[in-house]
Design an enzyme around this catalytic site. Structure first.
Site: not given
Ligand code: PMP
Length: 398
Positions: A50, A136, A177, A181, A206, A209, A240
């Site tokens: 990412n 997520h 989101e 993701s 969120d 991405h 990311k």
């Molecule tokens: N939200 C989404 C949509 C994610 O893909 C991720 C990471 N996989 C996170 C939150 C969590 O972020 P972090 O890796 O910084 O803990």
């Protein structure tokens, strides 16, 4: 020893995971060099990271980290409210708020910690959380932790969302989101904003991405669609496109003040190291710079080339401008074998399975990065074709 662990059924649980094709293990890398990773004398082209713009290994970030360590040393020594708030944290939060167009922002040690701290600080028993089905794990866990009533709408299903909004009780928070993701598709943010306003709810988006990838200066999808000012809570991560680690929540000053007082993953966790905050500020400047623009354009060109290649081998990609390209194979074991075949052919593309995605929706999650060369992308196309060819007849339609 075995007898003492027996009541926990650890061995049986592990056997079951293996039997279901859901076994996971860590595979340490010896070296990460842009999109090339090495381990045990072999090397692979990484199509699973990412680190969309390649900032993690960039000269700017290496220098910023080195500078930061020389200036500030290692850990911060305490939580933010004790003696862990340094001027660099405050400057970073001001810069993030400016970037997201909000009054204030608060940084956390990870994106996961943002969700766990923010959602339970804002809603609780008697309130309602309405989540997209594909949100997520951090958002789902935060929702459970909050004690609010949880309602889930089918992925991107606006009619169902509105039905849930009509019957929701207490304070109502919609959570989605912007770019999903594991599917790489986009939420219909304009419509969701309309609905949440019509029903007097709040919205948390969120943008993990999308930040750095979409929108003017990489501000994310809400900014690209012109609805950023109408989103109440902007969540993101520095793990990311920023190429570092940490998370942030950007919102009104009052919300941030409440989080400083209520968000437990913020209050009871040691502050992110000062040198990291310094490096994140530098990464943010890169995202917003001319160089960031060039990297974003290269990323989108690469993603487009990958989409064209996927289409040419019979896989219909998402139409959204995301860098995540899932190849949905369905069966867990088939997806695992495809991933193994790709690994043998020199490509790192892990298989994503339940519980990360629904059972029977296992997939290869291919991600484009700005650093991929055209030759690397073309070679992936050939390898995918070879790896998937074997399974074509037996895979369910995605
Ligand atoms: N939200 C989404 C949509 C994610 O893909 C991720 C990471 N996989 C996170 C939150 C969590 O972020 P972090 O890796 O910084 O803990």
């Amino acid at each position: 020893m075995e007898e003492r662990t027996e009541p926990w059924n650890i061995a049986a649980q592990l056997d079951e995971l293996r039997a279901q094709g859901l076994w996971r293990e860590l595979r340490p890398l010896d070296e990460v060099d842009g999109v090339i990773v090495r381990a045990g004398g072999r090397e692979w082209i990484n199509f699973s990271s990412n680190d969309y713009l390649g900032l993690a290994g960039s000269p700017e970030i290496r220098t910023a980290l080195a500078e930061g360590v020389a200036r500030y040393g290692g850990g911060s020594g305490a939580s933010r409210l004790v003696c862990g708030t340094h001027r660099v944290h405050v400057e970073l939060e001001e810069a993030l708020a400016d970037f997201k167009g909000t009054e204030a922002a608060l940084t956390f040690s990870s994106g996961f910690a943002v969700a766990l701290g923010t959602i339970p600080a804002l809603v609780g028993a008697g309130d309602t959380l309405i989540l997209d089905k594909l949100c997520h794990a951090s958002l789902v866990d935060a929702a459970r932790l909050s004690g609010a009533t949880i309602r889930v709408f089918p992925h991107n299903h606006l009619e169902k969302l509105e039905r849930l909004l009509k019957t929701a009780k207490g304070r109502v928070l919609v959570v989605t989101e912007s770019i999903f993701s594991m599917d790489g598709d986009a939420a219909p943010l304009r419509e969701i904003v309309e609905l949440k306003e019509k029903h007097g709810a709040w919205l948390l988006v969120d943008e993990a991405h999308a930040v750095g990838v979409l929108g003017p200066q990489g501000r994310g999808l809400a900014a690209e669609l012109g609805v950023a000012q109408r989103v109440d809570l902007h969540m993101g991560t520095m793990s990311k496109a920023f190429g570092l680690s940490g998370g942030y929540l950007a919102a009104s000053r009052k919300v941030i003040d409440l989080l400083i007082n209520r968000a437990r993953s913020f209050i009871y966790s040691t502050a992110p190291p000062f040198h990291l905050a310094h490096a994140i500020s530098v990464a943010l400047n890169v995202l917003r710079s001319e160089k960031g623009e060039v990297l974003r354009q290269t990323l989108h060109d690469n993603a487009q080339t990958m989409k064209d290649i996927l289409r040419s081998i019979g896989i219909e990609p998402q139409l959204t401008p995301s860098a995540i390209l899932p190849v949905i194979l369905g069966d867990e074991e088939l997806a695992m074998s495809a991933s193994t075949r790709l690994r043998e052919a020199g490509f790192l593309i892990p298989c994503i399975r339940y519980p990360t995605v629904a059972r029977g929706r296992a997939r290869l999650r291919v991600t484009a990065c700005a650093m991929h060369s055209l030759a690397q992308i073309q070679s992936l196309g050939a390898a995918l074709l070879a790896a998937l060819h074997r399974f074509k007849a037996t895979t369910p339609d995605p």
